[in-house]
Design a protein around this motif. Sequence first.
Motif, PDB file in Angstrom:
ATOM      1  N   VAL A   1       1.004  -1.052  -0.020  1.00 38.12           N
ATOM      2  CA  VAL A   1       0.062   0.064   0.064  1.00 38.12           C
ATOM      3  C   VAL A   1       0.985   1.304  -0.068  1.00 38.12           C
ATOM      4  O   VAL A   1       0.508   2.221  -0.693  1.00 38.12           O
ATOM      5  CB  VAL A   1      -0.925   0.135   1.275  1.00 38.12           C
ATOM      6  CG1 VAL A   1      -1.642   1.449   1.460  1.00 38.12           C
ATOM      7  CG2 VAL A   1      -1.888  -1.067   1.169  1.00 38.12           C
ATOM      8  N   ALA A   2       1.878   1.169   0.816  1.00 34.14           N
ATOM      9  CA  ALA A   2       2.889   2.454   0.759  1.00 34.14           C
ATOM     10  C   ALA A   2       3.369   2.697  -0.625  1.00 34.14           C
ATOM     11  O   ALA A   2       3.539   3.775  -0.954  1.00 34.14           O
ATOM     12  CB  ALA A   2       3.857   2.157   1.969  1.00 34.14           C
ATOM     13  N   ASP A   3       3.875   1.440  -1.198  1.00 34.69           N
ATOM     14  CA  ASP A   3       4.506   1.652  -2.515  1.00 34.69           C
ATOM     15  C   ASP A   3       3.559   2.295  -3.573  1.00 34.69           C
ATOM     16  O   ASP A   3       3.895   3.266  -4.469  1.00 34.69           O
ATOM     17  CB  ASP A   3       4.894   0.412  -2.946  1.00 34.69           C
ATOM     18  CG  ASP A   3       6.118  -0.328  -2.302  1.00 34.69           C
ATOM     19  OD1 ASP A   3       7.054   0.639  -1.996  1.00 34.69           O
ATOM     20  OD2 ASP A   3       6.312  -1.360  -2.136  1.00 34.69           O
ATOM     21  N   LEU A   4       2.403   1.841  -3.460  1.00 35.75           N
ATOM     22  CA  LEU A   4       1.488   2.405  -4.508  1.00 35.75           C
ATOM     23  C   LEU A   4       1.009   3.862  -4.176  1.00 35.75           C
ATOM     24  O   LEU A   4       0.811   4.550  -5.131  1.00 35.75           O
ATOM     25  CB  LEU A   4       0.025   1.473  -4.483  1.00 35.75           C
ATOM     26  CG  LEU A   4       0.277   0.165  -4.722  1.00 35.75           C
ATOM     27  CD1 LEU A   4      -1.083  -0.847  -4.886  1.00 35.75           C
ATOM     28  CD2 LEU A   4       0.667  -0.048  -6.401  1.00 35.75           C
ATOM     29  N   VAL A   5       0.916   4.207  -2.811  1.00 32.36           N
ATOM     30  CA  VAL A   5       0.508   5.579  -2.750  1.00 32.36           C
ATOM     31  C   VAL A   5       1.913   6.365  -2.989  1.00 32.36           C
ATOM     32  O   VAL A   5       1.528   7.405  -3.616  1.00 32.36           O
ATOM     33  CB  VAL A   5       0.160   5.800  -0.965  1.00 32.36           C
ATOM     34  CG1 VAL A   5       0.127   7.036  -0.635  1.00 32.36           C
ATOM     35  CG2 VAL A   5      -1.196   5.038  -0.597  1.00 32.36           C
ATOM     36  N   ALA A   6       3.006   5.893  -2.661  1.00 31.58           N
ATOM     37  CA  ALA A   6       4.125   6.895  -3.122  1.00 31.58           C
ATOM     38  C   ALA A   6       4.284   6.762  -4.666  1.00 31.58           C
ATOM     39  O   ALA A   6       4.507   7.700  -5.369  1.00 31.58           O
ATOM     40  CB  ALA A   6       5.491   6.201  -2.434  1.00 31.58           C
ATOM     41  N   LEU A   7       4.067   5.718  -5.360  1.00 36.50           N
ATOM     42  CA  LEU A   7       4.314   5.525  -6.677  1.00 36.50           C
ATOM     43  C   LEU A   7       3.104   6.747  -7.291  1.00 36.50           C
ATOM     44  O   LEU A   7       3.602   7.340  -8.287  1.00 36.50           O
ATOM     45  CB  LEU A   7       4.066   4.334  -7.392  1.00 36.50           C
ATOM     46  CG  LEU A   7       4.251   4.082  -8.904  1.00 36.50           C
ATOM     47  CD1 LEU A   7       5.566   4.487  -9.178  1.00 36.50           C
ATOM     48  CD2 LEU A   7       3.930   2.581  -8.985  1.00 36.50           C
ATOM     49  N   ALA A   8       1.926   6.825  -6.856  1.00 38.52           N
ATOM     50  CA  ALA A   8       0.899   7.562  -7.365  1.00 38.52           C
ATOM     51  C   ALA A   8       1.525   9.313  -6.953  1.00 38.52           C
ATOM     52  O   ALA A   8       1.170   9.858  -7.994  1.00 38.52           O
ATOM     53  CB  ALA A   8      -0.337   7.495  -6.398  1.00 38.52           C
ATOM     54  N   GLY A   9       2.088   9.650  -6.162  1.00 38.54           N
ATOM     55  CA  GLY A   9       2.811  10.712  -5.833  1.00 38.54           C
ATOM     56  C   GLY A   9       3.805  10.945  -7.026  1.00 38.54           C
ATOM     57  O   GLY A   9       3.597  12.009  -7.393  1.00 38.54           O
TER      58      GLY A   9
END
Length: 129
Positions: free
Chosen positions: A30-38
């Motif tokens: 989840v942290a990877d996906l949120v950061a990747l969206a950023g």
Amino acid sequence: MNSPEALTMSIQLVTAAEGYGVQGRGPSIVADLVALAGVAIGARALARAKGRTATGRERTAAVVAMALGLTGMILAGVALAIADGGPGTGNGVVGSAFALVLGLFGMVLGGRARARSRRTGLSADGLAG
């Protein structure tokens, strides 16, 4: 297909699939996906703000990119704090470290896009002057 061999094969497949679960890696994913969206939103905002007068949309995208990068970093920190093992244990330690880097990169891209949109000569309310 109701033979004992088919039943044994399906039990073996289910047992093998259980070893590849994402339970321990869930928070880091989840942290990877949120950061990747950023990172994605920040890169787009930076590209759109480059060489033209930035509108409120680019500024909003820049702020969203910074917020998603920070959120990804916070989630990655929490995932690292709850991980009960080191790298290679399947607890998402490496994914969380990657999310920290991605989140920082997203924040930098968003900050650069925000700074570039300020240099266009627009006031805080978006009107020239």
